[in-house]
Motif scaffolding. Structure first.
Motif, PDB file in Angstrom:
ATOM      1  N   TRP A 286      40.036  73.445  33.754  1.00 16.58           N
ATOM      2  CA  TRP A 286      38.848  73.095  32.971  1.00 16.58           C
ATOM      3  C   TRP A 286      38.431  71.649  33.240  1.00 16.58           C
TER       4      TRP A 286
ATOM      5  N   SER B 106      38.837  69.931  35.985  1.00 13.71           N
ATOM      6  CA  SER B 106      38.184  69.846  37.298  1.00 13.71           C
ATOM      7  C   SER B 106      36.790  70.465  37.256  1.00 13.71           C
ATOM      8  N   TRP B 107      36.605  71.532  36.480  1.00 15.41           N
ATOM      9  CA  TRP B 107      35.273  72.129  36.361  1.00 15.41           C
ATOM     10  C   TRP B 107      34.305  71.188  35.643  1.00 15.41           C
TER      11      TRP B 107
ATOM     12  N   SER C 129      33.303  68.585  37.995  1.00 21.51           N
ATOM     13  CA  SER C 129      32.359  69.154  38.961  1.00 21.51           C
ATOM     14  C   SER C 129      30.967  69.300  38.340  1.00 21.51           C
TER      15      SER C 129
ATOM     16  N   TRP D  86      24.639  73.131  39.369  1.00 18.67           N
ATOM     17  CA  TRP D  86      24.972  73.903  38.168  1.00 18.67           C
ATOM     18  C   TRP D  86      23.739  74.254  37.357  1.00 18.67           C
TER      19      TRP D  86
ATOM     20  N   VAL E 177      28.791  78.969  35.481  1.00 22.95           N
ATOM     21  CA  VAL E 177      29.522  78.221  34.458  1.00 22.95           C
ATOM     22  C   VAL E 177      30.126  79.180  33.440  1.00 22.95           C
TER      23      VAL E 177
ATOM     24  N   MET F 175      33.123  80.950  34.893  1.00 22.49           N
ATOM     25  CA  MET F 175      34.281  80.074  35.111  1.00 22.49           C
ATOM     26  C   MET F 175      35.033  79.802  33.816  1.00 22.49           C
TER      27      MET F 175
END
Length: 129
Positions: free
Chosen positions: A83, A85-86, A89, A97, A104, A107
């Motif tokens: 989470w 790292s997301w 990002s 995004w 999103v 993920m």
């Protein structure tokens, strides 16, 4: 399996002529064979080469409850890392995004499922150990 679990009805009735109780059902007559090992690696990994009935319930025999606890902790730890790292990002590549907003949602679903099932997992873990 049905035949073993359900013996004939006449064998379960008290026999007045012989004054003997009904015989033990077939599924109760089988001897429970516990797994054993002499491999030094598995003895070290599992904590024993001859587990008791209780230890044989767990993966990892004597180290089973500890293994369960560490696997739950590892799942949570790696979910938090994922989470993080997301989210990073999302900050770095916000233009991507914004175009692919549905990615999103997909993920974050595994993490939400993991955290939603955490109370159930802990309660089952607490009951087992």
């Amino acid at each position: 399996i049905y035949r073993q679990m359900t013996p004939p009805l006449d064998s379960l009735v008290w026999n007045e002529s012989t004054k003997r109780p009904p015989p033990i059902p077939p599924y109760r007559q089988e001897q429970v064979v516990l797994p054993t090992t002499r491999n030094p690696f598995w003895v070290w990994w599992c904590g024993t080469g001859n587990p008791t009935h209780h230890e044989a319930l767990f993966w990892g025999w004597a180290h089973g409850p500890k293994t369960l606890a560490r696997s739950i902790q590892s799942c949570l730890f790696f979910t938090i890392i994922l989470w993080g790292s997301w989210i990073e990002s999302l900050k770095e590549h916000s233009q991507y995004w914004k175009r692919e907003w549905y990615a999103v949602v997909f993920m974050f679903i595994p993490g939400v499922v993991l955290f939603a099932s955490l109370p159930w997992t802990i309660s089952k873990f607490g009951i087992i150990t």
